[in-house]
Scaffold this active site. Structure first.
Site, mmCIF file in Angstrom:
data_model
loop_
_atom_site.group_PDB
_atom_site.id
_atom_site.type_symbol
_atom_site.label_atom_id
_atom_site.label_comp_id
_atom_site.label_asym_id
_atom_site.label_seq_id
_atom_site.Cartn_x
_atom_site.Cartn_y
_atom_site.Cartn_z
ATOM 1 N N GLU A 102 9.861 1.935 10.816
ATOM 2 C CA GLU A 102 10.836 3.022 10.696
ATOM 3 C C GLU A 102 10.046 4.311 10.826
ATOM 4 O OE1 GLU A 102 12.509 6.108 9.327
ATOM 5 O OE2 GLU A 102 12.631 5.111 7.384
ATOM 6 N N LEU A 103 10.177 4.977 11.975
ATOM 7 C CA LEU A 103 9.274 6.060 12.350
ATOM 8 C C LEU A 103 9.969 7.420 12.341
ATOM 9 C CD1 LEU A 103 7.493 4.085 15.220
ATOM 10 C CD2 LEU A 103 6.919 4.178 12.777
ATOM 11 N N GLU A 157 9.488 17.184 15.005
ATOM 12 C CA GLU A 157 10.053 17.013 13.674
ATOM 13 C C GLU A 157 9.347 17.976 12.718
ATOM 14 O OE1 GLU A 157 11.242 13.238 10.841
ATOM 15 O OE2 GLU A 157 9.356 13.146 11.948
ATOM 16 N N LYS A 212 0.858 -1.184 0.000
ATOM 17 C CA LYS A 212 0.000 0.000 0.000
ATOM 18 C C LYS A 212 0.894 1.234 0.000
ATOM 19 C CE LYS A 212 -1.462 2.696 2.990
ATOM 20 N NZ LYS A 212 -1.344 3.921 2.145
#
Length: 484
Positions: A253-254, A386, A178
């Site tokens: 993976e953030l 961030e 996706k």
């Protein structure tokens, strides 16, 4: 001739391209001029479930295929990407916005993951463990996890796909992919190349459309054994919680909040040039880009001057223009976040020394000028969140211990960077930084042959290197009793 068709059958399920069951589509916009590039299928739960079923049915044959045969397909896909690099890069820039030279670099990176895992497919070794009992033999047999649900982001819409499906396919897993709704076109083109490379039906499936519905189908299905995701920490936590229902494996993976520490013994020309390269690559929309810069107080002025020389030379514009250094942000929300962070910093006493405003250049896109602020304090949003945009805050520090403490003062732990010509200091600080990735005089650590991933709230698991394929493998212990 148009790069892509105005309407695309973007669902690829069991080797067949199709439209959504409802016939519904969604628009893909160019963030530089807000024009519609194409319409793609808006799939949902039913399409995702069919894709999962196709992957389940394809798994036995694919997982039992010899690693050498699987690797040949990956080698072919790698070569096809290189054969189509110019077209793939232009599609990527058109739907994502990054400068064409960066897009070409990403396509090469995408190909490199397939090359690496074409080779690693043949090196997933088991073990023969010496037993403490003469009448027993102990084996450890690596086997593929099963069906993988891969959810990829918009900021690197090609390389993040191959970084996930490369090791998954090499290990013998089948995949339901996706892609991000903002950038489905790159995913479609890559899947077409895998199809051309001879990937059997059902091994790789693509579902575009309703992100929540497709994700829910992956989470609810017992047949999806692993979720691999790159994106925000908030969504990663949600996927982790929901995966607990069936005890799925997760590889996440953030978000990041990367510090750069510039010591007084750094080569300042190099530090300034690489700090700029890190911050403004992809308009600051990278999870490992510089989000906070700490400069030793004794070299603050010199470093700032050198940095400004490079920042002032940056050209903002359409990524398809060869002269462009900084392209648009992905959408209106991203643009607003940068503006909010800047206004918060100014309100709290920061000083803008370059940029500081939106920019359209007559193009109507989501552009923001490369911006640098100084006199920042720890209560500002830009030092705690961030930003994911071209806003660079500068802060000074007095000594090594202070720099380490400030760098570690975050819930994130993806990447951090050190500039120093002192080897002892570099090793000492590297060991104390609480990050999964540390660059020493290097701000581009991502490469196919090395493990990429964070600690703390920046994720779990590794992508890349020989470590990456083991996310997609289960270790089966076999104990054999022998009659004497």
């Amino acid at each position: 001739m148009a790069l892509v068709e105005t309407k695309i059958s973007s669902l690829f399920i069991n080797g067949e391209w199709a439209e959504a069951d409802s016939g519904q589509t969604e628009s893909v916009l160019n963030p530089a001029n807000l024009e519609t590039i194409s319409e793609v299928a808006y799939g949902g739960e039913s399409e995702a479930n069919r894709a999962i079923q196709a992957a389940k049915e394809a798994f036995p044959e694919w997982s039992e295929m010899s690693p050498r045969k699987r690797s040949r397909i990956l080698y072919k896909a790698h070569q096809l990407i290189y054969d189509n690099i110019d077209r793939l890069a232009e599609i990527l820039t058109t739907e994502q916005g990054k400068p064409l030279k960066e897009a070409r670099g990403e396509i090469k990176s995408a190909a490199s993951f397939l090359l690496w895992y074409a080779e690693e497919a043949n090196r997933v070794y088991g073990e023969w463990i010496p037993s403490s009992q003469n009448q027993k033999r102990i084996l450890v047999v690596p086997q593929p996890v099963g069906v993988v649900g891969a959810i990829t982001p918009w900021n690197f819409p090609s390389s993040m796909i191959t970084r996930k499906i490369g090791p998954a396919l090499a290990a013998g897993c089948t995949v339901v992919l996706k892609p991000a709704p903002e950038t489905p076109l790159s995913a479609i083109e890559l899947v077409k190349l895998f199809e051309e490379a001879g990937l059997p039906k059902g091994v790789l499936n693509l579902v575009t459309g309703d992100a929540e519905a497709i994700g829910q189908a992956m989470l609810k299905s017992k047949d999806v054994r692993l979720i691999t995701f790159t994106g925000s920490t908030e969504v990663g936590k949600y996927l982790m919680r929901e995966s607990a229902e069936h005890v799925k494996k997760v590889s996440l993976e953030l978000g990041g909040h990367a510090p750069i520490i510039v010591f007084e013994d750094a080569e300042l020309d190099v530090a300034a040039k690489l700090t700029l390269a890190s911050k403004y690559r992809n308009a600051g929309q990278t999870c490992i880009c510089a989000n906070r810069v700490y400069v030793h107080e004794s070299v603050q002025e010199k470093f700032s001057q050198k940095l400004m020389e490079h920042v002032e030379a940056l050209s903002v514009g359409d990524g398809l223009d060869p002269s462009t250094d900084v392209g648009p942000l992905i959408n209106k929300q991203a643009l607003q976040k940068v503006d909010d962070h800047l206004n918060d910093a100014i309100t709290r006493g920061a000083e803008v020394i370059h940029g500081g405003s939106k920019w359209d250049g007559g193009m109507k896109g989501y552009f923001y000028t490369p911006t640098v602020v100084k006199n920042v304090t720890n209560d500002m949003a830009v030092m705690n969140e961030e930003t994911f945009g071209p806003l660079l805050p500068l802060q000074t520090f007095a000594d090594e211990e202070e720099a380490i403490a400030e760098a570690n003062n975050t819930d994130y732990g993806l990447a951090a960077y050190i500039f120093s010509e002192n080897l002892d200091r570099s090793l000492r600080v590297m060991e104390k930084l609480e990050y999964g990735i540390v660059g020493v005089n290097d701000v581009f650590p991502a490469t196919a042959e090395a493990p990429f991933g964070g600690i703390k709230q920046s994720g779990v698991g590794k992508e890349g290197g020989h470590h990456g394929i083991h996310e997609f493998v289960e270790q089966k212990y076999v104990s054999i009793g022998m009659n004497k």
